[in-house]
Write a protein that holds these residues in place. Sequence first.
Motif, PDB file in Angstrom:
ATOM      1  N   ALA A  57       0.840  -1.234  -0.159  1.00 19.22           N
ATOM      2  CA  ALA A  57       0.062  -0.069   0.105  1.00 19.22           C
ATOM      3  C   ALA A  57       0.705   1.243  -0.087  1.00 19.22           C
ATOM      4  O   ALA A  57       0.553   2.184  -0.681  1.00 19.22           O
ATOM      5  CB  ALA A  57      -1.075   0.039   1.063  1.00 19.22           C
ATOM      6  N   ASN A  58       2.040   1.293   0.672  1.00 17.81           N
ATOM      7  CA  ASN A  58       2.873   2.316   0.976  1.00 17.81           C
ATOM      8  C   ASN A  58       3.594   2.690  -0.471  1.00 17.81           C
ATOM      9  O   ASN A  58       4.206   3.713  -0.594  1.00 17.81           O
ATOM     10  CB  ASN A  58       3.829   2.175   1.975  1.00 17.81           C
ATOM     11  N   GLU A  59       3.505   1.783  -1.603  1.00 17.68           N
ATOM     12  CA  GLU A  59       4.107   2.189  -2.517  1.00 17.68           C
ATOM     13  C   GLU A  59       3.255   3.305  -3.527  1.00 17.68           C
ATOM     14  O   GLU A  59       3.922   3.628  -4.526  1.00 17.68           O
ATOM     15  CB  GLU A  59       4.165   0.712  -3.683  1.00 17.68           C
ATOM     16  N   TYR A  60       2.091   3.456  -2.872  1.00 17.81           N
ATOM     17  CA  TYR A  60       1.469   4.347  -3.728  1.00 17.81           C
ATOM     18  C   TYR A  60       1.203   5.598  -2.814  1.00 17.81           C
ATOM     19  O   TYR A  60       1.331   5.766  -1.601  1.00 17.81           O
ATOM     20  CB  TYR A  60       0.006   3.832  -4.029  1.00 17.81           C
ATOM     21  N   GLN A  61       1.029   6.966  -3.364  1.00 16.70           N
ATOM     22  CA  GLN A  61       0.639   8.176  -2.692  1.00 16.70           C
ATOM     23  C   GLN A  61      -0.380   8.145  -2.178  1.00 16.70           C
ATOM     24  O   GLN A  61      -1.486   7.399  -2.282  1.00 16.70           O
ATOM     25  CB  GLN A  61       0.796   9.470  -3.688  1.00 16.70           C
ATOM     26  N   GLU A  62      -0.563   9.105  -1.059  1.00 16.33           N
ATOM     27  CA  GLU A  62      -1.758   9.128  -0.118  1.00 16.33           C
ATOM     28  C   GLU A  62      -3.052   9.255  -0.868  1.00 16.33           C
ATOM     29  O   GLU A  62      -4.189   9.056  -0.640  1.00 16.33           O
ATOM     30  CB  GLU A  62      -1.676  10.403   0.760  1.00 16.33           C
ATOM     31  N   GLU A  63      -2.954  10.207  -2.071  1.00 16.70           N
ATOM     32  CA  GLU A  63      -4.055  10.674  -2.753  1.00 16.70           C
ATOM     33  C   GLU A  63      -4.538   9.545  -3.952  1.00 16.70           C
ATOM     34  O   GLU A  63      -5.241   9.875  -4.965  1.00 16.70           O
ATOM     35  CB  GLU A  63      -3.937  12.008  -3.502  1.00 16.70           C
ATOM     36  N   GLU A  64      -3.685   8.304  -4.087  1.00 18.90           N
ATOM     37  CA  GLU A  64      -3.791   7.587  -5.296  1.00 18.90           C
ATOM     38  C   GLU A  64      -4.376   6.434  -4.584  1.00 18.90           C
ATOM     39  O   GLU A  64      -4.578   5.917  -3.364  1.00 18.90           O
ATOM     40  CB  GLU A  64      -2.485   6.786  -5.648  1.00 18.90           C
ATOM     41  N   LEU A  65      -5.377   5.823  -5.404  1.00 14.86           N
ATOM     42  CA  LEU A  65      -6.440   4.547  -4.832  1.00 14.86           C
ATOM     43  C   LEU A  65      -5.563   3.495  -4.526  1.00 14.86           C
ATOM     44  O   LEU A  65      -6.115   2.717  -3.456  1.00 14.86           O
ATOM     45  CB  LEU A  65      -7.225   4.253  -6.239  1.00 14.86           C
ATOM     46  N   GLY A  66      -4.587   3.144  -4.977  1.00 12.84           N
ATOM     47  CA  GLY A  66      -3.663   1.937  -4.633  1.00 12.84           C
ATOM     48  C   GLY A  66      -3.328   1.822  -3.165  1.00 12.84           C
ATOM     49  O   GLY A  66      -3.441   0.773  -2.742  1.00 12.84           O
ATOM     50  N   ARG A  67      -3.345   3.130  -2.805  1.00  9.93           N
ATOM     51  CA  ARG A  67      -2.949   3.107  -1.112  1.00  9.93           C
ATOM     52  C   ARG A  67      -4.046   2.379  -0.314  1.00  9.93           C
ATOM     53  O   ARG A  67      -3.678   2.062   0.843  1.00  9.93           O
ATOM     54  CB  ARG A  67      -2.323   4.289  -0.785  1.00  9.93           C
ATOM     55  N   TRP A  68      -5.092   2.581  -0.775  1.00  9.72           N
ATOM     56  CA  TRP A  68      -6.625   2.432  -0.126  1.00  9.72           C
ATOM     57  C   TRP A  68      -7.271   1.214  -0.411  1.00  9.72           C
ATOM     58  O   TRP A  68      -8.091   0.837   0.198  1.00  9.72           O
ATOM     59  CB  TRP A  68      -7.412   3.512   0.070  1.00  9.72           C
ATOM     60  N   VAL A  69      -6.878   0.550  -1.500  1.00  7.80           N
ATOM     61  CA  VAL A  69      -7.750  -0.658  -2.022  1.00  7.80           C
ATOM     62  C   VAL A  69      -7.577  -1.871  -0.959  1.00  7.80           C
ATOM     63  O   VAL A  69      -6.827  -2.016  -0.251  1.00  7.80           O
ATOM     64  CB  VAL A  69      -6.995  -1.056  -3.125  1.00  7.80           C
ATOM     65  N   GLU A  70      -8.699  -2.333  -0.974  1.00  4.20           N
ATOM     66  CA  GLU A  70      -9.052  -3.808  -0.070  1.00  4.20           C
ATOM     67  C   GLU A  70      -8.531  -4.967  -0.871  1.00  4.20           C
ATOM     68  O   GLU A  70      -8.860  -5.316  -1.883  1.00  4.20           O
ATOM     69  CB  GLU A  70     -10.409  -3.931   0.244  1.00  4.20           C
ATOM     70  N   ARG A  71      -7.341  -5.324  -0.553  1.00  7.70           N
ATOM     71  CA  ARG A  71      -6.514  -6.333  -1.128  1.00  7.70           C
ATOM     72  C   ARG A  71      -7.078  -7.935  -0.637  1.00  7.70           C
ATOM     73  O   ARG A  71      -6.599  -8.813  -1.278  1.00  7.70           O
ATOM     74  CB  ARG A  71      -5.227  -6.146  -0.908  1.00  7.70           C
ATOM     75  N   LYS A  72      -7.915  -8.010   0.214  1.00  4.79           N
ATOM     76  CA  LYS A  72      -8.440  -9.226   0.695  1.00  4.79           C
ATOM     77  C   LYS A  72      -9.653  -9.548  -0.089  1.00  4.79           C
ATOM     78  O   LYS A  72     -10.714  -9.215   0.357  1.00  4.79           O
ATOM     79  CB  LYS A  72      -8.463  -9.300   2.397  1.00  4.79           C
ATOM     80  N   VAL A  73      -9.359 -10.059  -1.232  1.00  2.00           N
ATOM     81  CA  VAL A  73     -10.604 -10.442  -1.863  1.00  2.00           C
ATOM     82  C   VAL A  73     -10.607 -11.734  -2.361  1.00  2.00           C
ATOM     83  O   VAL A  73      -9.353 -12.152  -2.464  1.00  2.00           O
ATOM     84  CB  VAL A  73     -10.723  -9.304  -3.268  1.00  2.00           C
ATOM     85  N   VAL A  74     -11.540 -12.264  -2.806  1.00  2.00           N
ATOM     86  CA  VAL A  74     -11.627 -13.594  -3.369  1.00  2.00           C
ATOM     87  C   VAL A  74     -11.378 -13.739  -4.955  1.00  2.00           C
ATOM     88  O   VAL A  74     -11.899 -13.072  -5.806  1.00  2.00           O
ATOM     89  CB  VAL A  74     -12.782 -14.377  -3.329  1.00  2.00           C
ATOM     90  N   ALA A  75      -9.965 -14.288  -5.285  1.00  2.00           N
ATOM     91  CA  ALA A  75      -9.543 -14.054  -6.666  1.00  2.00           C
ATOM     92  C   ALA A  75      -9.344 -15.759  -7.021  1.00  2.00           C
ATOM     93  O   ALA A  75      -8.333 -16.416  -6.418  1.00  2.00           O
ATOM     94  CB  ALA A  75      -8.329 -13.483  -6.714  1.00  2.00           C
TER      95      ALA A  75
END
Length: 448
Positions: free
Chosen positions: A129-147
């Motif tokens: 998450a910290n690879e993205y800036q505060e205003e970028e969506l990638g920082r806040w995305v919910e990564r625990k999904v069913v894939a």
Amino acid sequence: MSEFQDLSIHIDQISQAEDTQQPQILNQYIEQGLDAASIALILEAFPIEQRVRLWRELPLESHIDVLTESRGEVRVSILDALSETELKLTLAKLDNLSLIEWADSLPDEIIEEAISFLEPAELELYDLANEYQEEELGRWVERKVVALPFNISVARAKVLVDKYTHEPSGYVYLIDKQHRFRGMVEYAELVGAESSTRIKSLVLEHVSTLSATLELAEAVDAMERSAFTSLPVLDERKRLLGEIDWKFALSTQREIYETRLMAGTGMDEGDDLFAPILKSSQKRGVWLGINLLTAILASVTISLFEDVIAQVVALAVLMPIVASMGGIAGSQTLTLMVRSMALNQITAGNRFALIKNELGIGAINGLLWALIIGAVAGLWFQSPLLGGTIALAIVVNIITAALFGVLIPLILDKLDLDPALAGSVILTTVTDVVGFFAFLGTASLVLL
């Protein structure tokens, strides 16, 4: 009755109860289904000592959720009151998303301590998450999904879902061997499908994907236009990172609105209603100082014409009208601009047309109100020249307000400054200075 009216009743009932009864009343609301965000708003309405006491009495499983939903300064006020042992126990409960949410409001040493408590899997998600800036969506995305692999059968998909998730709901995301996004399936449809069916045949159509580098405001707009309750978020290689849902969009939209609302007075969205007096006075004092400098500039403009004002006292009576008319005209244009910029409606292609449009509106309103105010002033002070003087000043000031109401937010945006924060102060200074100069300057030429 609205949600906020309900909260007002809850706060009133808690505040009027005996100290020993207050936690019990709050916990009754929780048992009735009150969510963490509402609890956070209730706690914010109480002085810090009382707030901390109420938070301590909450069910343990709700502690982190309530703190995460709280504003930054409110969260810090509670954490600062905890003992070292209580703080460690609280930090040990954090997951990656909560820690990301807390990171901007806590000292580095507390963040480092919280990181030390994260499980390896949560730490990996936090680092990603910290690879993205505060205003970028990638920082806040919910990564625990069913894939799941996109080419398996429904029977195999059901086995995998049951094996790796406890309470699956919403959507199942399909990926290839490179983890690239290949589609999205409703979990409810997966459950009801024939076991022999290939899962890729259940893929939903017209699903929009969001880039991880997308700004939060743009992501919220996309979520609002979507027919789905969640949308997939992809990296630059089209690999699935996770999802955002309507709750995230709603919460983010509220934060954006509150930030812009508070920014107009130099305050922050995370400011605490019961922040320490000295701290609050220092923060607000800076903004008052900035306002003083702009007021001095307007006063200096007036002082250039003190001889005129001394001889024609009516000018001092009429000056506030000039300033007020320019100020309200400018704020109308500025508000329209800030909203349109937030919605990404302002582009290089329509800026000139927008300026012409606002100048046209300013000219019509300027002439209309100049005639009315000029006639009233002329009759009031029995001086046609005075009426004509203020009429000219009104026209000049309203047109100026319309022009700078467009230009100021555009310039501030180019300088990477928030138009909602500094725009109103700059615009007020411009309209005051131009209005006073036009009014008093014209008066010095025609009335003396």
